[in-house]
Design an enzyme around this catalytic site. Structure first.
Site, mmCIF file in Angstrom:
data_model
loop_
_atom_site.group_PDB
_atom_site.id
_atom_site.type_symbol
_atom_site.label_atom_id
_atom_site.label_comp_id
_atom_site.label_asym_id
_atom_site.label_seq_id
_atom_site.Cartn_x
_atom_site.Cartn_y
_atom_site.Cartn_z
ATOM 1 N N SER A 107 0.823 -1.197 0.000
ATOM 2 C CA SER A 107 0.000 0.000 0.000
ATOM 3 C C SER A 107 0.868 1.262 0.000
ATOM 4 O O SER A 107 1.763 1.397 0.831
ATOM 5 C CB SER A 107 -0.914 -0.011 1.226
ATOM 6 N N GLY A 108 0.607 2.150 -0.935
ATOM 7 C CA GLY A 108 1.361 3.396 -1.008
ATOM 8 C C GLY A 108 2.586 3.314 -1.902
ATOM 9 O O GLY A 108 3.335 4.270 -2.038
ATOM 10 N N THR A 112 -1.496 2.385 -8.228
ATOM 11 C CA THR A 112 -2.594 3.056 -8.915
ATOM 12 C C THR A 112 -2.059 4.197 -9.779
ATOM 13 O O THR A 112 -2.509 4.395 -10.911
ATOM 14 C CB THR A 112 -3.622 3.565 -7.887
ATOM 15 N N ASN A 157 -1.655 5.371 3.150
ATOM 16 C CA ASN A 157 -1.816 6.054 1.867
ATOM 17 C C ASN A 157 -3.064 6.928 1.912
ATOM 18 O O ASN A 157 -4.139 6.459 2.277
ATOM 19 C CB ASN A 157 -1.933 4.977 0.761
ATOM 20 N N SER A 160 -5.799 5.337 -0.721
ATOM 21 C CA SER A 160 -5.565 3.898 -0.812
ATOM 22 C C SER A 160 -6.730 3.185 -1.502
ATOM 23 O O SER A 160 -7.894 3.376 -1.136
ATOM 24 C CB SER A 160 -5.368 3.346 0.591
ATOM 25 N N SER A 161 -6.419 2.368 -2.497
ATOM 26 C CA SER A 161 -7.467 1.589 -3.171
ATOM 27 C C SER A 161 -7.884 0.469 -2.231
ATOM 28 O O SER A 161 -7.052 -0.317 -1.806
ATOM 29 C CB SER A 161 -6.949 0.938 -4.451
ATOM 30 N N GLY A 386 -0.880 -5.696 -2.765
ATOM 31 C CA GLY A 386 0.307 -6.517 -2.574
ATOM 32 C C GLY A 386 0.228 -7.283 -1.266
ATOM 33 O O GLY A 386 -0.716 -7.118 -0.490
ATOM 34 N N GLU A 388 0.398 -8.399 2.378
ATOM 35 C CA GLU A 388 0.187 -7.567 3.573
ATOM 36 C C GLU A 388 0.554 -8.314 4.842
ATOM 37 O O GLU A 388 0.087 -9.421 5.073
ATOM 38 C CB GLU A 388 -1.279 -7.125 3.673
HETATM 39 P P1 ATP Z 1 -2.768 1.209 -2.320
HETATM 40 O O1 ATP Z 1 -2.418 -0.238 -2.314
HETATM 41 O O2 ATP Z 1 -2.967 1.742 -0.938
HETATM 42 O O3 ATP Z 1 -3.878 1.557 -3.226
HETATM 43 P P2 ATP Z 1 -0.909 2.247 -4.284
HETATM 44 O O4 ATP Z 1 0.240 1.355 -4.502
HETATM 45 O O5 ATP Z 1 -1.992 2.229 -5.281
HETATM 46 O O6 ATP Z 1 -1.450 1.998 -2.800
HETATM 47 P P3 ATP Z 1 -0.722 5.027 -5.032
HETATM 48 O O7 ATP Z 1 -2.040 5.502 -4.589
HETATM 49 O O8 ATP Z 1 -0.505 4.763 -6.469
HETATM 50 O O9 ATP Z 1 -0.328 3.740 -4.154
HETATM 51 O O10 ATP Z 1 0.414 6.059 -4.574
HETATM 52 C C1 ATP Z 1 0.402 6.691 -3.309
HETATM 53 C C2 ATP Z 1 0.852 8.120 -3.424
HETATM 54 O O11 ATP Z 1 2.234 8.162 -3.760
HETATM 55 C C3 ATP Z 1 0.174 8.912 -4.527
HETATM 56 O O12 ATP Z 1 -1.020 9.487 -4.075
HETATM 57 C C4 ATP Z 1 1.224 9.945 -4.885
HETATM 58 O O13 ATP Z 1 1.179 11.007 -3.956
HETATM 59 C C5 ATP Z 1 2.521 9.220 -4.652
HETATM 60 N N1 ATP Z 1 3.071 8.648 -5.919
HETATM 61 C C6 ATP Z 1 2.967 7.380 -6.365
HETATM 62 N N2 ATP Z 1 3.597 7.216 -7.551
HETATM 63 C C7 ATP Z 1 4.118 8.403 -7.880
HETATM 64 C C8 ATP Z 1 4.900 8.908 -8.988
HETATM 65 N N3 ATP Z 1 5.260 8.123 -9.999
HETATM 66 N N4 ATP Z 1 5.260 10.200 -8.973
HETATM 67 C C9 ATP Z 1 4.918 11.013 -7.950
HETATM 68 N N5 ATP Z 1 4.202 10.608 -6.879
HETATM 69 C C10 ATP Z 1 3.793 9.326 -6.833
HETATM 70 MG MG MG Z 2 -3.986 1.961 -5.199
#
Ligand code: ATP
Ligand code: MG
Length: 694
Positions: A107-108, A112, A157, A160-161, A386, A388
């Site tokens: 997460s984070g 996404t 996050n 977070s999705s 991923g 956990e």
């Molecule tokens: P979850 O499993 O909780 O959904 P995730 O892996 O989908 O987590 P994201 O929501 O894609 O995580 O990313 C978390 C935060 O990190 C985003 O809101 C953004 O602020 C930052 N972030 C992620 N990727 C990038 C990137 N390539 N460039 C800049 N900031 C990023």
């Molecule tokens: Mg996500």
């Protein structure tokens, strides 16, 4: 100009297969660190893209960047998510083979965001017509909508999705996106009624309250204050600095229109969302006999109007349970605790089913119905939770980690298979690679009759004294001797100290996780009392009538449990993915404080392990570090040999052979395949690269 050698010192290698010391985790992490310091967040392991979340906006996603990666060979430009996107797109176009891009990470970590970057890349770079522009818009606009209803602020996050997502993008024979389809997995419904400290409910509730127009809120009977709602106060976190609920509402509202929601549908949808908030605020009291009654009819009045159900019937259903004894229907009163649980179950069911309805509705608007459908190709994007491991792991982590075991299975099958296929296609003797096959863990979880899910289902069905603890005992009896399963009772003294009595431990491919059995039966049953279902079936809300089907009431068969449903949906997912050519994006979170520039080594080492990156690299290096098509190899290095410069006139393999002999390659250092040269050690290639510089 900086020489290739010192540049490598400073920014590391852009492909981990070129690491000399490829079995060393320290070297792996050092390479990541060097690159991260230079804002180089992407690195390959061969065709796998490793990405480290920069937590800041890097100027690497402009239209110029997109252009730079378009139609260019993977290896001629620095690693980028656009290179992965473009590579999949080109393979789809040239080989006419469906592709999928699997994005994983905790997460984070940026899954996404990565999936959005891929989608944007296709939206900008692929050909378009007027009709296609609508599809592109809808594809892009599906994100804010799904995020509003399926994402939430968690401790890890801010966005977070809370569901898994697989999205197909369909392309026509010209390579233009013409449609799409989304499958959702396991929405974390429990968040609707409860949030941990510092976390929020799903974004949509706050968006509606903060951003909803005055008259809309009046119709819905909502106050413009999230703290007023029981379902929104649990985490004590109504505002998040990185989130603007009001402007997000505007965006979501617009997106709903682009996707094709009518005004009426939006109204019906918001009726449901506000109903959930009213449900949460229901006041229960007890009468003398301890039975629950509803003490204020404010909420019932709103609910009755918003859902289009009779207030009296709803009141009865929220305080009673219908039981059928000796063929007769009886209404048995619930106590306060039971009534609140029934109410929460209703809220979760209503929200969960509405979410699925929303996904179907989006699918309807993305559906590609053209005659030439059969000629379309597909790129699938998987953005799924991923591995956990928390202090306390429950049913949800069990499902999520099971999902990751399945994905690892797929990875093993596909990578090793493709590695093998490549050797065979190139006529090179196959060298078997040693690896841990996690099928044994998948079986432990999902095997018919004797896997953990079967045993859980059995306990869920068993009348009488079945409980979370009897489930644990059954597990001990049935899978107690399995090498990947341990409980407190079965553990050796050392492990026992690390386990609670109500836990079982699975030795996952990525590491050990203790699961607490509390709540497993309830969560797996996911029960909604029959009379509450009946009320929902009577609703005049058009969305709810599609969510609660009357047939469900007459169906004698018990619906599948949550774990079994998840198991079947995963089996289907595996089938979908197996039929496609995969690419992988492995996302890493650099620190726990969402800070730019901080590289927390302990945390990263953890993820490198859970993502299986070292194993991945080992498999990829077991044979040859580097392989390149003859024409590309010759093109790049032909200047290093007088016989191949300026152009080699003869057959390609002979040209390459002449070139490498001139460079002094020893026979054990390389092999010649049908269309590619395979080089065993990175140092051989580095020497050649360095020769180019001098
Ligand atoms: P979850 O499993 O909780 O959904 P995730 O892996 O989908 O987590 P994201 O929501 O894609 O995580 O990313 C978390 C935060 O990190 C985003 O809101 C953004 O602020 C930052 N972030 C992620 N990727 C990038 C990137 N390539 N460039 C800049 N900031 C990023
Ligand atoms: Mg996500």
């Amino acid at each position: 100009m900086e020489s290739a050698l010192t540049a490598r010192d400073r920014v590391g290698v852009q492909d981990f297969v070129l690491l000399e010391n490829y079995t060393s985790e320290a070297a792996f992490i050092e390479n990541l660190r060097k690159r991260f310091k230079e804002n180089l967040i992407y690195t390959y392991i061969s065709s796998v893209l490793v990405s480290v979340n920069p937590y800041k906006d890097l100027e690497i996603y402009t239209k110029n960047h997109m252009e730079r990666y378009r139609g260019v060979n993977f290896y001629e430009v620095s690693p980028h998510i656009y290179a992965t996107s473009d590579n999949s797109y080109r393979s789809m176009r040239t080989e006419r083979r469906d592709q999928c891009i699997l994005i994983s990470g905790e997460s984070g970590a940026g899954k996404t965001e990565a999936s959005k970057k891929i989608l944007q890349y296709y939206a900008v770079t692929c050909p378009a017509s007027d009709q296609v522009q609508t599809v592109k818009d809808r594809l892009l606009q599906s994100n804010p909508v799904l995020e509003a209803f399926g994402n939430a602020k968690t401790l890890r996050n801010d966005n977070s999705s809370r569901f898994g997502k697989y999205m197909d993008i369909q392309f026509d024979f010209k390579g233009a996106p013409v449609g799409g389809h989304i499958i959702n997995y396991l929405l974390e419904k429990s968040r609707v009624v409860h949030q941990n400290h510092g976390e929020r409910n799903f974004h949509i509730f706050y968006q509606l309250i903060e951003g909803g127009e005055e008259d809309l809120l009046r119709r819905l009977g909502l106050e413009r204050n999230p703290q007023h709602y029981q379902y929104l106060v649990k985490g004590n976190c109504p505002k998040v600095s990185s989130i603007n609920d009001r402007s997000d509402w505007k965006q979501v509202r617009k997106a709903l229109t682009v996707i094709g929601f009518s005004e009426d549908e939006v109204e019906e949808l918001m009726n449901i969302i506000s109903s959930v908030l009213h449900l949460g605020n229901m006041q229960y009291g007890g009468d003398d006999g301890g039975s629950a009654c509803i003490t204020s009819d404010t909420q019932i009045k709103y609910l009755s109007r918003l859902l289009g159900v009779s207030g009296t019937v709803l009141t009865e259903a929220l305080t009673h349970r219908k039981i059928i004894a000796k063929g007769e229907e009886l209404m048995s009163p619930l106590n306060i605790e039971q009534a609140s649980a029934a109410r929460d179950a209703l809220s979760k069911a209503v929200y969960g089913r509405t979410f699925t309805w929303l996904v179907n509705k989006i699918n309807g608007s993305l559906a590609y119905t053209d005659e030439s459908y059969k000629n379309s190709s597909v790129i699938g994007l998987l953005d799924i939770y991923g591995f956990e491991v928390f202090q306390y792991n429950s049913f949800e982590q069990f499902c999520i980690n099971y999902c990751n075991e399945k994905l690892q299975q797929l990875f093993i099958e596909l990578t090793l298979k493709s590695e093998q296929e490549e050797y065979e296609a190139e006529g090179i003797t196959w060298e078997p690679v040693q690896y841990f096959n996690n099928k044994i863990i998948c079986d432990l979880v999902e095997e018919k009759f004797k896997g953990i899910i079967s045993i859980l289902d059995e306990e869920c069905l068993r009348p009488g004294d079945a409980s979370d603890i009897t489930f644990l005992e059954k597990l001990e009896d049935t899978v107690g001797s399995h090498p990947h399963f341990v409980t407190h009772k079965l553990a050796d003294t050392k492990t026992r100290k690390l386990m609670g009595r109500e836990e079982f431990r699975l030795l996952h491919y990525a590491g050990d996780v203790n699961y607490n059995v509390n709540g497993f039966l309830d969560k797996n049953n996911d029960l909604l009392y029959r009379n509450l279902k009946e009320v929902m079936c009577m609703s005049e809300n058009k969305i709810l009538t599609q969510c609660f089907d009357r047939e469900e009431l007459t169906d004698k068969k018990r619906p599948d449990t949550a774990a079994t449903q998840f198991k079947s949906s995963l089996a289907k997912l595996m089938e979908i993915l197996m039929s496609k050519e995969p690419s992988y994006v492995r996302c890493i979170k650099p620190n726990d404080s969402k800070q730019a520039g901080r590289f927390d080594e302990v945390l990263i080492r953890h993820q490198v392990k859970y993502l299986g990156l070292m194993e991945n690299l080992r498999v990829r290096r077991a044979g040859f570090a580097y392989r390149r098509r003859y024409e590309i190899f010759l093109q790049r290095y032909k200047s290093l040999c007088p016989d191949t410069w300026p152009n080699w006139q003869g057959k390609l393999p002979e040209g390459v052979s002449t070139l490498v002999k001139h460079l002094g390659y020893k026979p054990e250092e390389y092999k010649m395949g049908r269309s590619k040269i395979f080089i065993r050690f990175p140092k051989t290639l580095f020497a050649t690269e360095d020769a180019l510089e001098t």
